[in-house]
Design a protein around this motif. Structure first.
Motif: not given
Length: 412
Positions: A90-103
Motif C-alpha cells: 500500500a502507498f496511500y489510503f482513503d477513509t470517509y466520514k460516512e458510516a457506510d463508505r468502505s476503506f
C-alpha cells in the motif's frame, strides 16, 4: 483578352503565404499525425478518469454499517489488507466520514526480492525497484475484509504515461514534446488557411457552418475547417499548458513569471522536521480525526504511506471529493508526522505548488468542475479528429482524377 484572364486568375489564386503555409500544414501533419492522434486521444480519455474509477468500484464502495459499531483504525485495516493480499504494498489510503463508505487502499504489486537486489547493484531505485501494477482495493471498515478491487488505477496510469511519453521514457517524452510543438504550429497554420480572402455572406457561411446536402468528402473538409476553427483557442491553450509541463525551461519561466521558484523542493527540505528515533509518530487515525475536525466540510481523507520509517513528512488531503489527480472543496498539504500540523513553507514554495496544480487543472479540464471536464473532453475529441480528417482531405485529393479540359478553337 488572354492577358486579362491571366491577371484575373492571379488575383484569385492563393497568396505566397497561404501556399507556404499549406505546404507546411500538409507535410507537418503527415509526419506528426499518428503521434498527435495518440497523444490527444489518451489525454481526452484521462479527463473523466475519476468518474470511471468510481464507476469501476461498483458496490464495493459501500458497506452495511452495523448499529453502534466502530470503524477499525487505518493501521488495523492496512495490516488486514497486507495479510489478505501479501503480494501488494500500500502507498496511500482513503477513509470517509460516512458510516457506510468502505476503506480504500491504493497499492502496487511488490517485485521479487532478488530483482530489488539486482536493481540496487545497477544503481537504480533502491527503495522500490521496478514499478508494480497499481490497483484499488476496498475493505469493510468494520471487519477489515477485502470486498472488492479494480485495476482502473493501472489503466489510467498507463493512459497518462502514453499521453506524456508514449511509454518510451525520455525518448518518448522528447517525441511527444516535438509533436506538441508541431501541433501548435499546425493550429496557427490552420487559422491562416481558414481565413477567407474576402469577408462576405458566402465566405462567412463557408467559414462558420458545415454545408448540408454535400458528399462525405466535402463534409469531411468542412468538419476539419469549421470545428478546427471553433476549437482553436482552447486547443492552443491546452497545448501551451502541456508544453509547460513537458519542458523544464518553460516550467521555470512560468514559475518565475507568476512569482514561484524553480528550486521549491530544495527550499522545502530546509523547513521539514529532522528524523528523531526517540519521537513517536502520530497515528494515521489521529491524522484523519485532526483533519476532519479542521475541515468540517470534508467527506474524504487521503494519506500517503511513507516508504520508510525515516520519512518525517506525510502528504495528506482532506476534501469533499479526492480523485486520482484532483480534489473538490478541500486542501492538500504536507504535514509533520510527529505533530500532525501542516508544514508552513515560504511564500515562493507555496506559490510554486499553486502554479503547478493550476497549470495541470487547466490542461486536463479540472478548472471548472463538470463543465470544465465536458468542455475539455469535447475539445479533445475535435483535436483527436483533426489528424484523421486532415489525412482524408489529402488522400481524397491524391486519389482524385483531374478533369479533362476541352479547348474550343472555333473562335481562334
Amino acid at each position: 483578352m488572354e492577358k486579362k484572364t491571366t491577371d484575373k486568375k492571379k488575383r484569385q489564386g492563393k497568396s505566397p503565404v497561404k501556399k507556404i503555409t499549406g505546404w507546411l500544414h500538409l507535410w507537418l501533419g503527415l509526419v506528426s499525425g499518428i503521434i498527435v492522434l495518440v497523444v490527444t486521444l489518451s489525454g481526452t480519455m484521462f479527463v473523466f478518469c475519476d468518474e470511471i474509477i468510481d464507476l469501476c468500484g461498483g458496490s464495493a464502495k459501500y458497506v452495511q454499517a452495523p448499529a453502534h459499531a466502530q470503524k477499525l483504525s487505518p493501521e488495523e485495516l492496512l495490516a488486514q489488507f497486507h495479510q489478505q493480499v501479501p503480494d501488494r504494498k500500500a502507498f496511500y489510503f482513503d477513509t470517509y466520514k460516512e458510516a457506510d463508505r468502505s476503506f480504500r487502499v491504493a497499492s502496487a504489486t511488490q517485485p521479487p526480492k532478488d530483482k530489488n537486489k539486482k536493481a540496487s547493484k545497477k544503481g537504480k531505485s533502491k527503495e522500490r525497484g521496478p514499478r508494480g501494477v497499481f490497483a484499488y482495493h476496498y475493505l469493510d471498515p468494520y471487519t477489515g475484509k477485502v470486498i472488492g478491487s479494480t485495476k482502473s488505477y493501472e489503466f489510467f496510469y498507463v493512459v497518462a504515461h502514453i499521453h506524456a511519453q508514449l511509454l518510451a521514457g525520455k525518448f518518448g517524452k522528447t517525441v511527444v514534446g516535438v509533436a506538441s510543438i508541431i501541433f501548435f504550429v499546425q493550429l496557427i497554420g490552420g487559422l491562416i488557411l481558414w481565413w477567407p480572402k474576402k469577408w462576405n455572406k458566402t465566405t462567412r457561411t463557408t467559414a462558420f457552418k458545415i454545408k448540408s446536402g454535400t458528399k462525405w468528402r466535402r463534409k469531411n473538409y468542412d468538419f476539419h475547417n469549421v470545428f478546427g476553427f471553433y476549437s482553436l483557442l482552447p486547443a492552443v491553450f491546452i497545448t501551451i499548458t502541456g508544453l509547460i509541463m513537458a519542458y523544464e525551461i518553460l516550467t521555470n519561466l512560468t514559475q518565475e513569471a507568476f512569482g514561484g521558484t524553480k528550486d521549491a523542493h530544495k527550499i522545502a527540505e530546509k523547513y521539514e522536521p529532522q528524523f528523531d528515533p526517540d519521537k513517536k509518530a502520530l497515528t494515521y487515525a489521529a491524522f484523519a480525526d485532526k483533519n476532519f475536525r479542521k475541515f468540517p466540510e470534508a467527506r474524504q481523507f487521503r494519506m500517503s504511506i511513507p516508504r520508510n520509517d525515516s520519512a518525517t513528512v506525510y502528504h495528506v488531503v482532506a476534501a469533499q471529493f479526492i480523485g486520482l489527480k484532483s480534489l473538490e472543496k478541500g486542501k492538500s498539504m504536507e504535514a509533520n508526522k510527529y505533530t500532525g500540523e501542516e508544514i508552513i513553507y515560504p511564500e515562493k514554495v507555496q506559490r510554486h505548488e499553486i502554479i503547478e496544480h493550476m497549470n495541470f487543472d487547466l490542461h486536463v479540464g479540472y478548472w471548472g468542475g463538470m463543465f470544465g471536464k465536458i468542455f475539455t473532453f469535447a475539445i479533445g475529441i475535435i483535436c483527436t479528429s483533426l489528424p484523421v480528417t486532415g489525412f482524408l482531405i489529402w488522400w481524397g485529393r491524391r486519389k482524385k482524377t483531374p478533369k479533362k479540359v476541352t479547348v474550343n478553337l472555333s473562335n481562334s
